[in-house]
Design an enzyme around this catalytic site. Sequence first.
Site, PDB file in Angstrom:
ATOM      1  N   LYS A  22       0.938  -1.218   0.079  1.00  0.00           N
ATOM      2  CA  LYS A  22       0.079   0.016  -0.104  1.00  0.00           C
ATOM      3  C   LYS A  22       0.849   1.222  -0.069  1.00  0.00           C
ATOM      4  CE  LYS A  22      -2.035  -1.276   3.866  1.00  0.00           C
ATOM      5  NZ  LYS A  22      -1.207  -2.371   4.256  1.00  0.00           N
ATOM      6  N   ARG A  97     -10.258   0.322   8.006  1.00  0.00           N
ATOM      7  CA  ARG A  97      -9.950  -0.962   8.230  1.00  0.00           C
ATOM      8  C   ARG A  97     -10.964  -1.352   9.160  1.00  0.00           C
ATOM      9  NH1 ARG A  97      -3.773   0.548   8.137  1.00  0.00           N
ATOM     10  NH2 ARG A  97      -2.669  -1.617   8.849  1.00  0.00           N
ATOM     11  N   ARG A 136      11.414  -4.930   5.669  1.00  0.00           N
ATOM     12  CA  ARG A 136      11.156  -3.626   5.308  1.00  0.00           C
ATOM     13  C   ARG A 136      11.922  -2.484   5.998  1.00  0.00           C
ATOM     14  NH1 ARG A 136       5.046  -1.466   5.526  1.00  0.00           N
ATOM     15  NH2 ARG A 136       5.019  -2.503   7.884  1.00  0.00           N
ATOM     16  N   ARG A 170      10.595   0.058  11.593  1.00  0.00           N
ATOM     17  CA  ARG A 170       9.499   0.122  12.583  1.00  0.00           C
ATOM     18  C   ARG A 170       9.544  -0.731  13.828  1.00  0.00           C
ATOM     19  NH1 ARG A 170       4.352   0.325   8.706  1.00  0.00           N
ATOM     20  NH2 ARG A 170       3.269  -0.714  10.386  1.00  0.00           N
ATOM     21  N   ARG A 181      -1.089  -8.827  13.361  1.00  0.00           N
ATOM     22  CA  ARG A 181      -1.543  -7.801  12.429  1.00  0.00           C
ATOM     23  C   ARG A 181      -2.372  -8.355  11.376  1.00  0.00           C
ATOM     24  NH1 ARG A 181       3.905  -4.923  11.932  1.00  0.00           N
ATOM     25  NH2 ARG A 181       3.092  -3.815   9.838  1.00  0.00           N
TER      26      ARG A 181
HETATM   27  P1  ADP Z   1       2.326  -1.935   3.241  1.00  0.00           P
HETATM   28  O1  ADP Z   1       2.260  -0.372   3.025  1.00  0.00           O
HETATM   29  O2  ADP Z   1       0.809  -2.435   2.510  1.00  0.00           O
HETATM   30  O3  ADP Z   1       2.248  -2.548   4.589  1.00  0.00           O
HETATM   31  P2  ADP Z   1       4.639  -1.544   1.853  1.00  0.00           P
HETATM   32  O4  ADP Z   1       4.602  -0.753   0.577  1.00  0.00           O
HETATM   33  O5  ADP Z   1       5.514  -1.050   3.203  1.00  0.00           O
HETATM   34  O6  ADP Z   1       3.628  -2.358   2.276  1.00  0.00           O
HETATM   35  O7  ADP Z   1       5.552  -2.963   1.395  1.00  0.00           O
HETATM   36  C1  ADP Z   1       6.212  -3.742   2.336  1.00  0.00           C
HETATM   37  C2  ADP Z   1       7.646  -4.274   2.023  1.00  0.00           C
HETATM   38  O8  ADP Z   1       7.738  -5.267   0.748  1.00  0.00           O
HETATM   39  C3  ADP Z   1       8.625  -3.100   1.605  1.00  0.00           C
HETATM   40  O9  ADP Z   1       9.759  -3.369   2.140  1.00  0.00           O
HETATM   41  C4  ADP Z   1       8.291  -2.963   0.182  1.00  0.00           C
HETATM   42  O10 ADP Z   1       9.639  -2.638  -0.534  1.00  0.00           O
HETATM   43  C5  ADP Z   1       8.134  -4.366  -0.087  1.00  0.00           C
HETATM   44  N1  ADP Z   1       7.342  -4.522  -1.450  1.00  0.00           N
HETATM   45  C6  ADP Z   1       6.272  -3.789  -1.601  1.00  0.00           C
HETATM   46  N2  ADP Z   1       5.551  -4.411  -2.937  1.00  0.00           N
HETATM   47  C7  ADP Z   1       6.378  -5.445  -3.271  1.00  0.00           C
HETATM   48  C8  ADP Z   1       6.230  -6.380  -4.453  1.00  0.00           C
HETATM   49  N3  ADP Z   1       4.972  -6.179  -5.311  1.00  0.00           N
HETATM   50  N4  ADP Z   1       7.156  -7.258  -4.402  1.00  0.00           N
HETATM   51  C9  ADP Z   1       7.987  -7.338  -3.433  1.00  0.00           C
HETATM   52  N5  ADP Z   1       8.244  -6.504  -2.449  1.00  0.00           N
HETATM   53  C10 ADP Z   1       7.356  -5.499  -2.446  1.00  0.00           C
HETATM   54  P1  ADP Z   2       0.917  -1.396   7.437  1.00  0.00           P
HETATM   55  O1  ADP Z   2       1.667  -0.668   6.530  1.00  0.00           O
HETATM   56  O2  ADP Z   2       1.821  -2.684   7.936  1.00  0.00           O
HETATM   57  O3  ADP Z   2      -0.214  -2.026   6.943  1.00  0.00           O
HETATM   58  P2  ADP Z   2       0.321   0.718   8.938  1.00  0.00           P
HETATM   59  O4  ADP Z   2       1.407   1.818   8.983  1.00  0.00           O
HETATM   60  O5  ADP Z   2      -1.087   1.008   8.009  1.00  0.00           O
HETATM   61  O6  ADP Z   2       0.802  -0.673   8.884  1.00  0.00           O
HETATM   62  O7  ADP Z   2      -0.353   0.717  10.521  1.00  0.00           O
HETATM   63  C1  ADP Z   2       0.282   0.490  11.559  1.00  0.00           C
HETATM   64  C2  ADP Z   2      -0.544   0.210  12.800  1.00  0.00           C
HETATM   65  O8  ADP Z   2      -1.093   1.368  13.183  1.00  0.00           O
HETATM   66  C3  ADP Z   2      -1.761  -0.861  12.706  1.00  0.00           C
HETATM   67  O9  ADP Z   2      -0.915  -2.114  13.118  1.00  0.00           O
HETATM   68  C4  ADP Z   2      -2.558  -0.365  13.573  1.00  0.00           C
HETATM   69  O10 ADP Z   2      -2.172  -0.595  15.109  1.00  0.00           O
HETATM   70  C5  ADP Z   2      -2.472   1.423  13.283  1.00  0.00           C
HETATM   71  N1  ADP Z   2      -3.518   1.791  12.428  1.00  0.00           N
HETATM   72  C6  ADP Z   2      -3.137   2.253  11.112  1.00  0.00           C
HETATM   73  N2  ADP Z   2      -4.180   2.650  10.374  1.00  0.00           N
HETATM   74  C7  ADP Z   2      -5.437   2.084  11.285  1.00  0.00           C
HETATM   75  C8  ADP Z   2      -6.731   2.335  11.099  1.00  0.00           C
HETATM   76  N3  ADP Z   2      -7.225   2.736  10.158  1.00  0.00           N
HETATM   77  N4  ADP Z   2      -7.504   1.885  12.258  1.00  0.00           N
HETATM   78  C9  ADP Z   2      -7.040   1.125  13.148  1.00  0.00           C
HETATM   79  N5  ADP Z   2      -5.617   1.051  13.562  1.00  0.00           N
HETATM   80  C10 ADP Z   2      -4.792   1.643  12.384  1.00  0.00           C
END
Ligand code: ADP
Ligand code: ADP
Length: 228
Positions: A22, A97, A136, A170, A181
């Site tokens: 995302k 979410r 990451r 993180r 999660r």
């Molecule tokens: P999210 O915001 O959904 O938690 P991230 O965009 O932070 O996910 O991506 C999680 C990790 O995976 C990051 O280290 C990113 O560089 C890597 N990543 C993201 N998309 C891909 C993909 N299509 N294939 C392989 N690695 C990816």
């Molecule tokens: P990821 O990229 O791994 O999906 P986020 O950075 O979006 O993680 O979120 C990190 C943490 O922040 C979540 O595990 C949750 O505790 C909190 N969080 C983020 N967005 C929301 C939301 N929309 N509702 C509730 N908790 C949230």
Amino acid sequence: MDAETQTHPVNLILLGPPGAGKGTQARMLTEAFGLVQLSTGDLLREAVAQGTPAGKVAKQVMAEGQLVSDEIVLAILKDRLDQPDTGKGVILDGFPRTEGQAEALDALMLDRGAPISAVISLEVDDEAMIGRIAGRYTCAECGEGYHDDNKPPASEGVCDKCGSTQFTRRPDDNAETVRTRLGAYHMQTAPLIDYYALRGNLKPVPAMAPIDDVAEKLTQIVKEVSDG
Ligand code: ADP
Ligand code: ADP
């Protein structure tokens, strides 16, 4: 469409479990189309860092991998949406979410005359998300996201975007918290796929493909919804 020729705001939701891509894809769309990335995770981390009352409550909940209450998340989201740069369109990254958040968002956007253009659901395999999260890290200066194996910087230890040599990981990106999660995602967030499918604006995108291939699909979708 590009940032200059865009005629009406494009408001997108990126849905997917932790590690789905995302944040990576939201940054790409920000650069390509001038949309504003609105990550509730980033906003909550800022509140934690600043030690606000909401941040103090959120800190422990986030460390455990649970969802922060709808009340807190909605308050910080509304504050951010009220800033003037959101008028051209936003990418909601990690929000909504829960069904409560989705319903509140419908009301908020109706109020603002800014409907959701598309809900992009990034489809991935849970098991692969453990490795994505474990590898990451982000640039401490500009926030660009990287991965130990999948997306290292072109020059080792130097951010591609800003040249910084400082990176962060993180505290909640550990194997144990990721399982919690992923559980929270399936229990509380995955039902939103049906919620939006029923409303007719769900766009499922296979997201196990390389980052650039997923980016190409998302670019096509944004062009479609902004021309349509
Ligand atoms: P999210 O915001 O959904 O938690 P991230 O965009 O932070 O996910 O991506 C999680 C990790 O995976 C990051 O280290 C990113 O560089 C890597 N990543 C993201 N998309 C891909 C993909 N299509 N294939 C392989 N690695 C990816
Ligand atoms: P990821 O990229 O791994 O999906 P986020 O950075 O979006 O993680 O979120 C990190 C943490 O922040 C979540 O595990 C949750 O505790 C909190 N969080 C983020 N967005 C929301 C939301 N929309 N509702 C509730 N908790 C949230």
